[in-house]
Scaffold this active site. Structure first.
Site, PDB file in Angstrom:
ATOM      1  N   CYS A   1      -0.334   4.261   1.970  1.00  0.00           N
ATOM      2  CA  CYS A   1      -0.102   4.137   3.413  1.00  0.00           C
ATOM      3  C   CYS A   1       1.372   4.362   3.770  1.00  0.00           C
ATOM      4  O   CYS A   1       1.683   5.026   4.749  1.00  0.00           O
ATOM      5  CB  CYS A   1      -0.485   2.743   3.903  1.00  0.00           C
ATOM      6  SG  CYS A   1      -1.958   2.071   3.152  1.00  0.00           S
ATOM      7  N   ASP A   2       2.276   3.791   3.007  1.00  0.00           N
ATOM      8  CA  ASP A   2       3.666   3.673   3.468  1.00  0.00           C
ATOM      9  C   ASP A   2       4.683   4.531   2.727  1.00  0.00           C
ATOM     10  O   ASP A   2       5.838   4.588   3.148  1.00  0.00           O
ATOM     11  CB  ASP A   2       4.113   2.201   3.379  1.00  0.00           C
ATOM     12  CG  ASP A   2       3.291   1.313   4.310  1.00  0.00           C
ATOM     13  OD1 ASP A   2       2.766   1.843   5.310  1.00  0.00           O
ATOM     14  OD2 ASP A   2       3.176   0.107   4.044  1.00  0.00           O
TER      15      ASP A   2
ATOM     16  N   CYS B   1       0.839  -1.210   0.000  1.00  0.00           N
ATOM     17  CA  CYS B   1       0.000   0.000   0.000  1.00  0.00           C
ATOM     18  C   CYS B   1       0.869   1.253   0.000  1.00  0.00           C
ATOM     19  O   CYS B   1       1.345   1.666   1.056  1.00  0.00           O
ATOM     20  CB  CYS B   1      -0.917  -0.036   1.223  1.00  0.00           C
ATOM     21  SG  CYS B   1      -1.904   1.433   1.453  1.00  0.00           S
TER      22      CYS B   1
HETATM   23  C1  FAD Z   1       0.440  -2.813   5.262  1.00  0.00           C
HETATM   24  C2  FAD Z   1      -0.836  -2.026   5.103  1.00  0.00           C
HETATM   25  C3  FAD Z   1      -0.865  -0.708   5.465  1.00  0.00           C
HETATM   26  C4  FAD Z   1      -2.052   0.012   5.338  1.00  0.00           C
HETATM   27  N1  FAD Z   1      -2.052   1.316   5.754  1.00  0.00           N
HETATM   28  C5  FAD Z   1      -3.193   2.035   5.673  1.00  0.00           C
HETATM   29  C6  FAD Z   1      -3.217   3.393   6.132  1.00  0.00           C
HETATM   30  O1  FAD Z   1      -2.203   3.966   6.555  1.00  0.00           O
HETATM   31  N2  FAD Z   1      -4.406   4.036   6.059  1.00  0.00           N
HETATM   32  C7  FAD Z   1      -5.547   3.455   5.585  1.00  0.00           C
HETATM   33  O2  FAD Z   1      -6.594   4.100   5.601  1.00  0.00           O
HETATM   34  N3  FAD Z   1      -5.543   2.193   5.110  1.00  0.00           N
HETATM   35  C8  FAD Z   1      -4.393   1.477   5.144  1.00  0.00           C
HETATM   36  N4  FAD Z   1      -4.373   0.180   4.676  1.00  0.00           N
HETATM   37  C9  FAD Z   1      -5.599  -0.358   4.088  1.00  0.00           C
HETATM   38  C10 FAD Z   1      -6.599  -0.766   5.200  1.00  0.00           C
HETATM   39  O3  FAD Z   1      -5.920  -1.550   6.155  1.00  0.00           O
HETATM   40  C11 FAD Z   1      -7.791  -1.523   4.639  1.00  0.00           C
HETATM   41  O4  FAD Z   1      -8.436  -0.737   3.658  1.00  0.00           O
HETATM   42  C12 FAD Z   1      -8.814  -1.845   5.737  1.00  0.00           C
HETATM   43  O5  FAD Z   1      -8.208  -2.596   6.756  1.00  0.00           O
HETATM   44  C13 FAD Z   1     -10.020  -2.623   5.191  1.00  0.00           C
HETATM   45  O6  FAD Z   1     -10.840  -2.943   6.263  1.00  0.00           O
HETATM   46  P1  FAD Z   1     -11.900  -4.126   6.205  1.00  0.00           P
HETATM   47  O7  FAD Z   1     -12.455  -4.225   7.572  1.00  0.00           O
HETATM   48  O8  FAD Z   1     -12.819  -3.933   5.073  1.00  0.00           O
HETATM   49  O9  FAD Z   1     -11.069  -5.438   5.834  1.00  0.00           O
HETATM   50  P2  FAD Z   1      -9.771  -6.091   6.487  1.00  0.00           P
HETATM   51  O10 FAD Z   1      -8.954  -5.093   7.195  1.00  0.00           O
HETATM   52  O11 FAD Z   1      -9.174  -6.890   5.389  1.00  0.00           O
HETATM   53  O12 FAD Z   1     -10.371  -7.062   7.592  1.00  0.00           O
HETATM   54  C14 FAD Z   1     -11.038  -8.230   7.257  1.00  0.00           C
HETATM   55  C15 FAD Z   1     -10.906  -9.207   8.395  1.00  0.00           C
HETATM   56  O13 FAD Z   1     -11.708 -10.338   8.105  1.00  0.00           O
HETATM   57  C16 FAD Z   1     -11.035 -11.510   8.508  1.00  0.00           C
HETATM   58  N5  FAD Z   1     -11.557 -12.620   7.738  1.00  0.00           N
HETATM   59  C17 FAD Z   1     -11.437 -12.849   6.399  1.00  0.00           C
HETATM   60  N6  FAD Z   1     -12.085 -13.981   6.051  1.00  0.00           N
HETATM   61  C18 FAD Z   1     -12.631 -14.475   7.187  1.00  0.00           C
HETATM   62  C19 FAD Z   1     -13.422 -15.621   7.483  1.00  0.00           C
HETATM   63  N7  FAD Z   1     -13.792 -16.488   6.532  1.00  0.00           N
HETATM   64  N8  FAD Z   1     -13.801 -15.852   8.764  1.00  0.00           N
HETATM   65  C20 FAD Z   1     -13.435 -14.983   9.743  1.00  0.00           C
HETATM   66  N9  FAD Z   1     -12.680 -13.879   9.540  1.00  0.00           N
HETATM   67  C21 FAD Z   1     -12.291 -13.626   8.272  1.00  0.00           C
HETATM   68  C22 FAD Z   1      -9.576 -11.206   8.225  1.00  0.00           C
HETATM   69  O14 FAD Z   1      -8.737 -12.011   9.052  1.00  0.00           O
HETATM   70  C23 FAD Z   1      -9.485  -9.734   8.586  1.00  0.00           C
HETATM   71  O15 FAD Z   1      -9.107  -9.528   9.931  1.00  0.00           O
HETATM   72  C24 FAD Z   1      -3.213  -0.587   4.800  1.00  0.00           C
HETATM   73  C25 FAD Z   1      -3.182  -1.917   4.415  1.00  0.00           C
HETATM   74  C26 FAD Z   1      -2.008  -2.642   4.561  1.00  0.00           C
HETATM   75  C27 FAD Z   1      -1.979  -4.090   4.158  1.00  0.00           C
END
Ligand code: FAD
Length: 305
Positions: free
Chosen positions: A137-138, A134
């Site tokens: 982000c970084d 990302c």
């Molecule tokens: C290294 C990195 C840095 C980032 N930095 C930033 C930043 O600085 N600012 C920013 O705004 N965004 C950042 N992002 C992006 C941001 O993290 C994501 O957009 C955000 O986390 C998405 O949220 P979400 O809840 O939709 O999904 P996710 O964060 O992907 O969470 C989904 C969760 O569901 C769980 N899951 C999946 N399948 C299953 C299942 N079958 N059963 C049970 N649990 C399950 C996963 O384990 C996970 O914990 C970054 C991403 C990364 C990888």
């Protein structure tokens, strides 16, 4: 017998946790199912500088834990288990997990997506230590340093164009001899003096002790091996939504994303999707949190009707 809830939330990232705050405060009996540690992808971010409310930034792990604490305070239950399927016939829907079945009147799917990985030596161990998925982000962590971007599509070129604002040099490493990115992005990248291209090249390994310092490369046409010294490598070879467990039950698009309307409703009444798992998400923590709140508000409306 399956334990009964009014709302079951699948996924404990920013979307699922934010949905949990809202459903719990609405006094709906809510269960959040998370297969790993709570926080989701944001827990991998060393420092989050663009989430409102933290002017000095906050570690992604701490942010995830704080949102979880907030939701738990209002009564959200959390189960560490993997959701493996859904049964959506009848008024009571069933979520099947590795730790049993749970019935729900409404389901919020917030299982996120993950960047496709290269699957090469060094990648996993150096993630967050120079290997990033990302640039938004970084990128600021690589001020005046040489970095590489792996990929040749829109995501890769967008990442490269963002990185030039910070990095000293950006090498785009692509396994073909032309980009797949849209023409306008290609033109911008070609005109940018800080961006250079390594064509017909694949990354075979990432080296570094505590931080990335070198890539091992090979030319896919000639087979010639080489190395490239970099402080960071941004992998942008696509995203993969976490929706395999929904196959055959909930419609997803060709790439696996869930289509919702602006209320986060899916095609199936009472089933909502929020965050990175849904089509056209902005793939940021704040937008995922917003989706989660929206899904929870309309889940509450659905249940009261
Ligand atoms: C290294 C990195 C840095 C980032 N930095 C930033 C930043 O600085 N600012 C920013 O705004 N965004 C950042 N992002 C992006 C941001 O993290 C994501 O957009 C955000 O986390 C998405 O949220 P979400 O809840 O939709 O999904 P996710 O964060 O992907 O969470 C989904 C969760 O569901 C769980 N899951 C999946 N399948 C299953 C299942 N079958 N059963 C049970 N649990 C399950 C996963 O384990 C996970 O914990 C970054 C991403 C990364 C990888």
């Amino acid at each position: 017998m399956a334990k009964e809830y009014e709302v079951v939330i699948i996924g404990g990232g920013p979307a699922g946790l934010s949905a949990g705050i809202y459903t719990s405060r609405a006094r709906l009996r809510s269960l959040l199912i998370e297969r790993g540690p709570v926080g989701g992808q944001i827990a991998d971010a060393e420092l989050v500088e663009n989430y409102p409310g933290f002017p000095q930034g906050i570690s992604g792990m701490e942010l995830g834990q704080l949102i979880h604490q907030q939701a738990t305070r209002y009564g959200l239950e959390t189960l560490q288990a993997e959701a493996t399927g859904l049964e959506l016939q009848g008024e009571k829907r069933m979520v099947i997990t590795t730790k049993g079945k749970f019935t729900a009147k409404a389901i919020i799917i917030a299982s996120g997506s993950e960047r496709s990985k290269l699957g090469i030596p060094g990648e996993e161990g150096l993630t967050g230590k120079g290997v990033s998925y990302c640039a938004t982000c970084d990128a600021p962590f690589f001020k005046e340093k040489p970095v590489a971007v792996v990929g040749g599509g829109d995501a890769a070129i967008t990442e490269a164009l963002h990185l030039v604002k910070f990095a000293a040099k950006v090498k785009v490493i692509h396994r073909r001899n032309e980009l797949r990115a849209t023409k306008i992005l290609q033109e911008k990248a070609m005109a940018e003096p800080k961006i250079e291209f390594l064509w017909d090249t694949k990354v075979e390994g990432i080296e570094g002790k505590d931080r990335v310092n070198r890539l091992n490369l090979s030319n896919v046409v000639t087979g010639e091996k080489s190395t490239l010294d970099v402080a960071g490598v941004f992998v942008a070879v696509g995203f993969k939504p976490n929706t395999d467990y929904l196959k055959g039950v909930l419609p997803v698009d060709d790439a696996g994303y869930i289509v919702t309307n602006e209320r986060m409703e899916t095609k199936i009444p009472g089933v909502f999707a929020a965050g990175d798992v849904r089509l056209n998400s902005a793939q940021q923590a704040i937008t995922a949190a917003g989706d989660g709140a929206t899904a929870a508000i309309y889940a509450e409306k659905f249940l009261s009707e």
